[in-house]
Design a protein around this motif. Structure first.
Motif, mmCIF file in Angstrom:
data_model
loop_
_atom_site.group_PDB
_atom_site.id
_atom_site.type_symbol
_atom_site.label_atom_id
_atom_site.label_comp_id
_atom_site.label_asym_id
_atom_site.label_seq_id
_atom_site.Cartn_x
_atom_site.Cartn_y
_atom_site.Cartn_z
ATOM 1 N N ALA A 45 -14.926 3.437 2.387
ATOM 2 C CA ALA A 45 -14.063 2.662 1.722
ATOM 3 C C ALA A 45 -14.843 1.989 0.064
ATOM 4 C CB ALA A 45 -14.331 1.257 2.494
ATOM 5 N N VAL A 46 -14.041 1.619 -0.474
ATOM 6 C CA VAL A 46 -14.406 2.242 -2.047
ATOM 7 C C VAL A 46 -13.785 1.078 -2.995
ATOM 8 C CG1 VAL A 46 -13.550 3.220 -4.397
ATOM 9 C CG2 VAL A 46 -14.486 4.232 -1.872
ATOM 10 N N ALA A 47 -14.895 0.175 -3.851
ATOM 11 C CA ALA A 47 -13.864 -1.682 -4.094
ATOM 12 C C ALA A 47 -15.358 -1.166 -5.385
ATOM 13 C CB ALA A 47 -14.728 -2.695 -2.975
ATOM 14 N N ALA A 48 -14.388 -2.611 -5.893
ATOM 15 C CA ALA A 48 -15.173 -2.807 -7.539
ATOM 16 C C ALA A 48 -15.902 -3.438 -7.302
ATOM 17 C CB ALA A 48 -13.979 -3.061 -8.484
ATOM 18 N N ASP A 49 -17.168 -3.964 -8.371
ATOM 19 C CA ASP A 49 -17.946 -4.864 -7.748
ATOM 20 C C ASP A 49 -18.622 -5.317 -9.066
ATOM 21 O OD1 ASP A 49 -20.284 -6.677 -6.996
ATOM 22 O OD2 ASP A 49 -21.360 -5.375 -7.199
ATOM 23 N N THR A 50 -18.010 -5.629 -10.366
ATOM 24 C CA THR A 50 -18.480 -5.786 -11.569
ATOM 25 C C THR A 50 -19.242 -6.676 -12.047
ATOM 26 O OG1 THR A 50 -16.588 -7.664 -11.723
ATOM 27 C CG2 THR A 50 -16.064 -4.914 -12.737
ATOM 28 N N ASP A 51 -19.001 -7.728 -10.964
ATOM 29 C CA ASP A 51 -20.744 -8.914 -10.721
ATOM 30 C C ASP A 51 -21.927 -8.172 -10.042
ATOM 31 O OD1 ASP A 51 -19.398 -8.706 -8.587
ATOM 32 O OD2 ASP A 51 -18.918 -11.634 -8.272
ATOM 33 N N SER A 52 -21.634 -6.945 -9.561
ATOM 34 C CA SER A 52 -22.969 -6.894 -8.829
ATOM 35 C C SER A 52 -23.793 -7.504 -7.854
ATOM 36 C CB SER A 52 -24.253 -6.140 -10.326
ATOM 37 O OG SER A 52 -23.747 -6.188 -11.378
ATOM 38 N N ASP A 53 -22.765 -7.955 -6.766
ATOM 39 C CA ASP A 53 -23.576 -8.602 -6.386
ATOM 40 C C ASP A 53 -23.362 -7.609 -4.966
ATOM 41 O OD1 ASP A 53 -20.850 -8.894 -5.500
ATOM 42 O OD2 ASP A 53 -19.810 -10.600 -5.257
ATOM 43 N N ASN A 54 -23.312 -6.272 -4.768
ATOM 44 C CA ASN A 54 -22.029 -5.709 -3.818
ATOM 45 C C ASN A 54 -21.215 -6.280 -2.784
ATOM 46 O OD1 ASN A 54 -24.074 -3.537 -4.330
ATOM 47 N ND2 ASN A 54 -25.817 -4.634 -3.541
ATOM 48 N N MET A 57 0.773 -1.455 -0.246
ATOM 49 C CA MET A 57 0.426 -0.059 -0.583
ATOM 50 C C MET A 57 0.994 1.480 0.192
ATOM 51 S SD MET A 57 -3.652 -0.316 -0.333
ATOM 52 C CE MET A 57 -4.022 1.532 0.960
ATOM 53 N N ALA A 58 0.182 2.138 -1.042
ATOM 54 C CA ALA A 58 0.628 3.567 -1.052
ATOM 55 C C ALA A 58 0.382 4.861 -0.865
ATOM 56 C CB ALA A 58 2.334 3.340 -2.256
ATOM 57 N N LYS A 59 0.928 5.678 -0.685
ATOM 58 C CA LYS A 59 -0.010 6.948 -0.612
ATOM 59 C C LYS A 59 0.632 8.419 -1.196
ATOM 60 C CE LYS A 59 -3.807 9.198 2.063
ATOM 61 N NZ LYS A 59 -4.794 9.295 3.104
ATOM 62 N N PHE A 60 0.008 8.497 -2.193
ATOM 63 C CA PHE A 60 0.904 9.817 -2.536
ATOM 64 C C PHE A 60 -0.052 11.021 -2.285
ATOM 65 C CE2 PHE A 60 2.071 5.413 -4.622
ATOM 66 C CZ PHE A 60 3.443 6.090 -4.351
ATOM 67 N N GLU A 113 -6.154 1.715 -7.573
ATOM 68 C CA GLU A 113 -5.980 2.719 -7.295
ATOM 69 C C GLU A 113 -7.090 3.871 -7.144
ATOM 70 O OE1 GLU A 113 -4.248 1.063 -10.609
ATOM 71 O OE2 GLU A 113 -5.337 2.331 -11.376
ATOM 72 N N LEU A 114 -7.214 4.421 -6.048
ATOM 73 C CA LEU A 114 -8.311 5.838 -5.447
ATOM 74 C C LEU A 114 -7.868 7.044 -5.492
ATOM 75 C CD1 LEU A 114 -10.865 5.833 -4.035
ATOM 76 C CD2 LEU A 114 -10.060 5.168 -1.912
ATOM 77 N N VAL A 115 -8.088 7.788 -6.079
ATOM 78 C CA VAL A 115 -8.151 9.820 -6.161
ATOM 79 C C VAL A 115 -9.037 10.298 -5.172
ATOM 80 C CG1 VAL A 115 -8.148 11.618 -6.817
ATOM 81 C CG2 VAL A 115 -7.086 9.323 -8.447
ATOM 82 N N PHE A 116 -8.854 10.592 -3.818
ATOM 83 C CA PHE A 116 -9.305 10.437 -2.881
ATOM 84 C C PHE A 116 -9.246 12.232 -2.628
ATOM 85 C CE2 PHE A 116 -10.250 10.970 2.228
ATOM 86 C CZ PHE A 116 -11.795 10.219 1.393
ATOM 87 N N THR A 117 -10.015 13.125 -2.713
ATOM 88 C CA THR A 117 -10.063 14.612 -2.527
ATOM 89 C C THR A 117 -10.777 14.654 -1.172
ATOM 90 O OG1 THR A 117 -10.056 14.929 -4.803
ATOM 91 C CG2 THR A 117 -10.199 17.013 -4.005
ATOM 92 N N VAL A 118 -10.451 15.580 -0.588
ATOM 93 C CA VAL A 118 -10.378 16.737 0.781
ATOM 94 C C VAL A 118 -10.418 18.113 0.412
ATOM 95 C CG1 VAL A 118 -10.750 14.629 2.094
ATOM 96 C CG2 VAL A 118 -8.888 15.974 1.806
ATOM 97 N N LYS A 119 -11.201 18.791 1.520
ATOM 98 C CA LYS A 119 -11.537 20.281 0.567
ATOM 99 C C LYS A 119 -10.535 20.507 2.654
ATOM 100 C CE LYS A 119 -13.761 24.378 0.340
ATOM 101 N NZ LYS A 119 -14.989 24.538 -0.529
ATOM 102 N N VAL A 120 -9.547 21.267 2.243
ATOM 103 C CA VAL A 120 -9.241 21.780 4.145
ATOM 104 C C VAL A 120 -10.083 23.508 4.436
ATOM 105 C CG1 VAL A 120 -7.228 23.518 5.307
ATOM 106 C CG2 VAL A 120 -6.632 21.648 3.094
ATOM 107 N N ASN A 121 -11.136 22.951 5.584
ATOM 108 C CA ASN A 121 -11.572 24.155 6.514
ATOM 109 C C ASN A 121 -11.066 25.373 6.095
ATOM 110 O OD1 ASN A 121 -13.387 21.989 6.590
ATOM 111 N ND2 ASN A 121 -13.129 21.617 8.684
ATOM 112 N N ALA A 164 -10.460 -4.199 -0.931
ATOM 113 C CA ALA A 164 -11.288 -2.337 -0.833
ATOM 114 C C ALA A 164 -10.004 -1.433 -0.916
ATOM 115 C CB ALA A 164 -12.282 -2.350 -0.046
ATOM 116 N N LEU A 165 -9.970 -0.344 -0.826
ATOM 117 C CA LEU A 165 -9.521 0.662 -0.170
ATOM 118 C C LEU A 165 -9.900 1.531 0.555
ATOM 119 C CD1 LEU A 165 -7.266 1.486 -3.589
ATOM 120 C CD2 LEU A 165 -6.476 0.431 -1.793
ATOM 121 N N ASN A 166 -9.364 1.449 1.718
ATOM 122 C CA ASN A 166 -10.139 1.876 2.780
ATOM 123 C C ASN A 166 -9.478 3.580 3.301
ATOM 124 O OD1 ASN A 166 -12.235 0.041 3.784
ATOM 125 N ND2 ASN A 166 -10.193 -0.772 3.310
ATOM 126 N N ASP A 167 -10.189 4.815 3.227
ATOM 127 C CA ASP A 167 -9.680 5.698 3.775
ATOM 128 C C ASP A 167 -10.407 6.488 5.114
ATOM 129 O OD1 ASP A 167 -7.347 7.873 5.079
ATOM 130 O OD2 ASP A 167 -7.732 8.255 2.395
#
Length: 770
Positions: free
Chosen positions: A741-750, A634-637, A762-770, A690-693
């Motif tokens: 948490a974000v994951a792929a579900d190509t077979d639609s079984d949740n 795992m790596a976070k950039f 890869e997960l592009v995760f965007t937040v806004k500074v208060n 799944a990728l979690n943040d």
């Protein structure tokens, strides 16, 4: 038994000659011994006193007892004149066979007036030794007998009067090894021992013997035996002269004298001997892709579609051993045409196999001989349980094997001659008759243990009196059979198709040369295999294997029990040592699995082919199980807009362009864009990936974009906090501290999909500074 034409003619002539004579009748005119003759006289007269007939006056009664007057004879039952010797008897049998029995009927006739006990022995004067002579009663049962000093005496109870003619049968049995043109014979010789001359005795002085046609004479109360004819002068011989055929049966002999077809006149040429290749290489000889040696022989002639060997099966005659051996390959019609997808296969039953041997019968005698052919048993007779169809010429053995004797000039079945039982040859004097022995064998599975097929060809002369081979020769077929499969772990010959062996390997493990199939910590799969030669000749086998799906760098080889690789042929396939007939060897299939091989099950498909027999065998149920090895990185950039790709890697994962693994700064009200990358370094898919943040402190959630290996995902699911998976993305503005948490579900079984081996998410995760 068969009826010899010459013997039949002789018997007919004897019967015709005998018809003019009739056997003598017993003495029915003489008064029986012991009968009392009584006599009383009577006087008749006229009484002088009365001048009338007086009462008759009787004398005293005088009784006379009839004394015994003994006499007997032994005669031929058909009335033939007796009183002969072995040299001049007319009762002759010619062309008698060794071991033959001859029966002749006689009558013992009472010529006297008193019952007699006749002692019968066999007179064999002038006969060759070795024959046995027995005497039977009219019912065919042996007469009462006793043996003293090697001489057997038979007892005939001979009544007097009308019943005084008793039938007996003389049986002469020749020795089984009776030489040719040898004379045997015998005559019954009777004698009666004296019991005395008084009333109630047999009329022969005690201590005396009465022989055939002799009488007794009484002078002055002294009774003696009249010695005429002398003992042995009134005999009834039967003479047998043997015929011993001068035959020999042999394998194909190109030098046979004056070869003819079975008709005895058409000239034929036996197959010429040349060089043939036969599988006689010494057992355990290594690196022998062609396990044959040259030998002097010929090919099965003529070639036929049923011959299992293309071009003809090689046959090697052994004239010294009086046999010939055929070395057929396996059928082309029962080798698998396509390799099955699973399981274990060997050759399956196909069409019947047909091999033609060439044989001959030689006659070294001075006269032509007719000889019948048949498959002989150990006793020289037709093999027990064999049937014969005279209309087709087919002998069917108990095993189902068929034998047909063919003429070499027509290739047609040899007919049965008149008076014969089986196919018949005419063998000229000093010549030979050539024939073919066609052997038709039902084709069984070529993986079954086989025995040699041995056909003993019996040649029996029609000039003897039974069906018993006068000469034999042997044709042998050595069938091919083999098994290839899992070792059965015992000394029992043969391989087994089950169980389906599974070998565990570790792709990143060490490479070893161990043949231990239980070692599962290296990257080598080892399968112990039995190569079992179930046939009757030595053979070597070519081994090969394939494993679909293994990456470059995988190796497949075969080694012996010491780990030494078997030699290879020009095609790179492996060759076993020569495996002896009826034995097996154990080899090991060795598969090296390279690093990076994806975890899973891989089927190894193996094949063994007999290098001479051509038997093709497959084993398709072995499995290599590649275990899972590796980790998840795992790596976070964070986006900085200036860092070059790969310049700040982390955990083996390169940073994307304009992202850095280093610290950055941001103004209030601006976005921080993270790229989170997870990489599956296992050699197997990782399930539920799944990728979690969590939304950082002093920020709010703005968005999340998921890709796999840089490509968009058709269906993305999310889980916010302790919620459930769904396609609903988190709300923009979701506060700090919220886990997403974000994951792929190509077979639609949740349920999160598995991440394939070597893939990244890869997960592009965007937040806004208060």
């Amino acid at each position: 038994m068969k009826l010899n034409p010459k013997l039949l003619a002789l018997m007919t002539a004897l019967a015709a000659g005998a018809a003019s004579a009739a056997p003598p009748a017993p003495n029915t005119t003489s008064t029986g011994a012991g009968v009392t003759i009584s006599n009383t006289a009577t006087a008749t007269f006229t009484d002088p006193a009365t001048n009338t007939a007086a009462t008759p006056v009787q004398s005293n009664t005088v009784d006379t007892v009839v004394l015994p007057l003994p006499g007997f004879d032994i005669v031929y039952a058909d009335g033939t004149n007796d009183g002969n010797t072995l040299g001049n008897t007319t009762k002759t049998v010619t062309n008698a066979t060794p071991g033959q029995s001859n029966s002749t009927d006689y009558y013992v006739v009472n010529n006297g007036n008193t019952p007699l006990t006749v002692q019968v022995t066999a007179n064999t004067s002038g006969s060759a030794s070795g024959a046995t002579v027995t005497y039977l009663d009219a019912s065919g049962n042996a007469l009462p007998s006793s043996t003293t000093g090697g001489v057997t005496t038979y007892t005939v109870t001979l009544p007097a009067g009308a019943a005084g003619m008793v039938k007996i049968t003389q049986v002469i049995t020749l020795p089984v090894n009776a030489p040719a043109n040898t004379t045997y014979g015998a005559s019954p010789e009777g004698a009666v021992g004296g019991t005395g001359t008084a009333t109630g005795q047999n009329g022969i002085p005690t201590g005396s013997k009465l022989y055939e046609n002799q009488t007794v004479t009484t002078i002055n109360g002294n009774t003696t035996v009249n010695g005429t004819p002398a003992q042995g002068a009134d005999l009834q011989f039967v003479k047998l002269t043997t015929f011993n055929p001068s035959l020999s049966a042999t394998p194909n002999d190109p030098n046979t004298p004056n070869p003819t077809a079975p008709d005895g006149t058409t000239a034929v040429t036996p197959p010429t001997l040349g060089t043939v290749q036969v599988p006689t290489v010494t057992a355990n000889t290594p690196n022998t892709p062609n396990p044959t040696n040259p030998a002097q022989g010929y090919l099965s002639t003529p070639s036929n579609p049923g011959d299992p060997t293309s071009g003809g099966t090689p046959i090697v005659p052994d004239l010294t051993g009086n046999k010939q051996i055929a070395y057929p390959k396996a059928d082309a019609d029962n080798n698998p045409t396509t390799v099955p997808t699973a399981g274990q296969t060997n050759d399956q039953p196909g069409n019947a196999d047909i091999i033609n041997f060439t044989n001959d019968v030689k006659n070294t005698g001075a006269v032509s001989d007719q000889v019948q052919l048949y498959p002989a048993g150990p006793d020289g007779k037709l093999l027990a349980g064999t049937t014969f169809d005279a209309s087709t010429g087919v002998f069917t053995l108990p095993s189902g094997i068929q034998v047909i004797f063919l003429a070499p000039n027509t290739n047609a079945a040899i007919p049965v001659a008149s008076g014969a039982t089986y196919p018949t040859l005419t063998v000229p004097a000093g010549g030979s008759a050539v024939f073919r022995t066609q052997v038709i064998t039902p084709d069984a599975n070529d993986n079954l243990l086989t025995n040699a097929i041995t056909i003993v060809v019996g040649a029996d002369s029609l000039n003897d009196a039974d069906i018993n081979a006068d000469a034999t020769t042997t044709d042998v077929i050595l069938p091919a059979a083999a098994q290839f499969g899992n070792t059965n772990g015992t000394s029992t010959l043969g391989a087994v198709p089950t169980p389906s062996t599974v070998q565990q390997v570790v792709p990143s493990g060490n490479t070893t040369i161990s043949t231990d199939p239980n070692l599962s910590t290296d990257n080598v799969a080892v399968f112990a295999k039995d190569v079992a030669n179930m046939g009757q000749y030595n053979d070597s086998y070519t081994l090969s294997a394939t494993v679909a799906g293994l990456p470059a760098g995988a190796t497949i080889s075969y080694v012996d029990s010491s780990g030494v690789a078997l030699p290879t042929n020009g095609a790179g396939k492996f060759v076993t040592p020569v495996v002896p007939a009826g034995q097996e060897i154990v080899v090991y299939a060795v598969v090296t699995v390279p690093t990076g091989t994806v975890a899973g099950n891989y089927t190894i498909k193996q094949q063994a082919v007999g290098n001479y027999s051509t038997i093709t065998m497959t084993d398709l149920n072995e499995v290599i199980k590649v275990g899972a090895v590796g980790n998840v990185a795992m790596a976070k950039f964070v986006q900085d807009g200036k860092t070059s790709a790969g310049s700040t890697p982390y955990a083996g994962i390169n940073n994307p362009q304009n992202y850095t693994a280093n610290n950055t700064s941001a103004l209030p009200g601006t976005n921080i864009v993270y790229q989170i990358i997870g990489k599956n370094n296992y050699n197997a898919p990782v399930a539920n990936f799944a990728l979690n943040d969590s939304v950082p402190t002093n920020t709010t959630f703005q968005g999340a974009v998921l890709t796999v290996n840089g490509a968009a995902v058709s269906r993305v699911i999310y889980k916010v906090g302790a919620g459930t998976w769904s396609t609903t993305a988190p709300t923009v503005g979701t506060p700090a501290g919220t886990s997403i948490a974000v994951a792929a579900d190509t077979d639609s079984d949740n349920i999160p999909d598995a991440l394939p081996a070597g893939s990244t998410m890869e997960l592009v995760f965007t937040v806004k500074v208060n």
